[in-house]
Design a protein around this motif. Structure first.
Motif, PDB file in Angstrom:
ATOM      1  N   GLU A   1      14.024  -3.950  54.885  1.00 53.37           N
ATOM      2  CA  GLU A   1      14.189  -5.074  55.685  1.00 53.37           C
ATOM      3  C   GLU A   1      11.941  -4.682  55.798  1.00 53.37           C
ATOM      4  OE1 GLU A   1      12.460  -5.310  60.380  1.00 53.37           O
ATOM      5  OE2 GLU A   1      15.028  -3.728  59.867  1.00 53.37           O
ATOM      6  N   GLN A   2      11.560  -4.382  55.932  1.00 55.32           N
ATOM      7  CA  GLN A   2       9.907  -4.051  55.161  1.00 55.32           C
ATOM      8  C   GLN A   2       9.805  -4.870  53.589  1.00 55.32           C
ATOM      9  OE1 GLN A   2       7.522  -3.539  57.154  1.00 55.32           O
ATOM     10  NE2 GLN A   2       6.631  -5.289  55.784  1.00 55.32           N
ATOM     11  N   ASP A   3      10.295  -4.186  52.830  1.00 56.97           N
ATOM     12  CA  ASP A   3      11.055  -5.982  51.463  1.00 56.97           C
ATOM     13  C   ASP A   3      11.389  -7.157  51.925  1.00 56.97           C
ATOM     14  OD1 ASP A   3       9.682  -3.483  50.379  1.00 56.97           O
ATOM     15  OD2 ASP A   3      11.802  -2.877  49.272  1.00 56.97           O
TER      16      ASP A   3
ATOM     17  N   ASP B   1       8.291  -8.686  53.507  1.00 56.29           N
ATOM     18  CA  ASP B   1       7.102  -9.265  52.709  1.00 56.29           C
ATOM     19  C   ASP B   1       7.544 -10.719  51.898  1.00 56.29           C
ATOM     20  OD1 ASP B   1       5.688  -7.648  53.683  1.00 56.29           O
ATOM     21  OD2 ASP B   1       5.976  -5.870  52.508  1.00 56.29           O
TER      22      ASP B   1
END
Length: 275
Positions: free
Chosen positions: A244-246, A249
């Motif tokens: 999710e973070q990738d 970003d």
């Protein structure tokens, strides 16, 4: 959906009817009557509370035929985007609420209002996540609208891999639209932004700083395609994990690129030198 759909249990059917026929924000009695007629389902109890009226009608036909197609047919018609032309916000709210409910049955409502298959959710948390956690996070970051234009369906299913892939493809498509070019990838970027006569420019290119920004933006685009889009296009999802973070970003980077593209100008047969 032409295939035979297993019956929904009473809790699933009731929850969907409560969303569709909510007392304050749901379909009107007249709309319910018309939609039931369209799918040829008898309106068995038209004088009772709206959601119960809809539940009784759909439950009866479901029990009779032992299939859940009637609910899907009703939703497909009730969620036709044409009906929400004057209130797109209502469409979004109703769709998101339905997606929480339908996630437990292995379905979701797409942006075009049609019901499609999805992996079944087993908890309310997973259902709510599928209905738009990543989308909400992106909206909190105030991402460019073009990002969501290319990945809404994938976001609803929390499909990070394809959300990023579709959004990065969207960048190439927008460059083609702005430039009139037909190529792709690095070749598209070089023809559009690089060389002595770029087709698209970020500014006048009259100073070294402006030329440097143009070259840097070109390199950024090539980096996006080379490091993100191209590997995703050739690698199976199982071999390219996307957290999710990738996803957040990368999609935020795509948003920045679209904001830059908002300000580009197309150069018509003018010798604009970068070197």
């Amino acid at each position: 959906m032409a295939t035979r759909i297993p019956p929904f249990n009473s809790q699933q059917l009731e929850a969907a009817c409560r969303v569709l026929a909510d007392t304050e924000r749901g379909l009107s009695g007249t709309q319910i009557e018309r939609l039931l007629q369209e799918i040829e389902v008898a309106d068995t109890s038209p004088s009772i509370t709206k959601w119960k009226r809809l539940f009784n009608a759909l439950a009866e036909v479901q029990n009779k035929h032992q299939m859940g197609n009637a609910l899907i047919m009703f939703i497909n018609r009730a969620m036709n985007p044409v009906n929400y032309a004057r209130d797109p916000g209502m469409f979004a709210r109703r769709r998101d609420e339905l997606n929480v409910v339908l996630a437990f049955s292995g379905f979701y409502v797409r942006d075009d209002g049609k019901v499609a298959y999805a992996d079944k959710a087993t908890t309310l948390g997973v259902a709510r996540a599928r209905a738009g956690r990543l989308k909400a996070a992106l909206e909190n970051r105030v991402v460019h609208a073009e990002v969501l234009n290319y990945c809404r369906a994938e976001l609803l299913d929390e499909n990070y891999f394809h959300a990023v892939f579709e959004a990065s493809k969207g960048v190439a498509e927008r460059i083609r639209s702005l430039s009139g070019l037909t190529s792709d990838g690095a070749d598209l970027v070089n023809k559009a932004f690089a060389g002595q006569q770029p087709v698209l420019v970020l500014g006048p290119l009259s100073t070294e700083s402006e030329k440097s920004e143009q070259r840097g933006f070109s390199n950024l685009l090539i980096g996006l395609f080379g490091a993100v889009r191209n590997p995703l296009a050739h690698a199976p999802k199982t071999n390219w994990p996307m957290s999710e973070q990738d996803a957040l970003d990368i999609l935020t980077l795509v948003s920045l690129i679209h904001r830059k593209l908002d300000g580009v100008q197309k150069v018509a047969a003018v010798s604009t030198r970068l070197q």
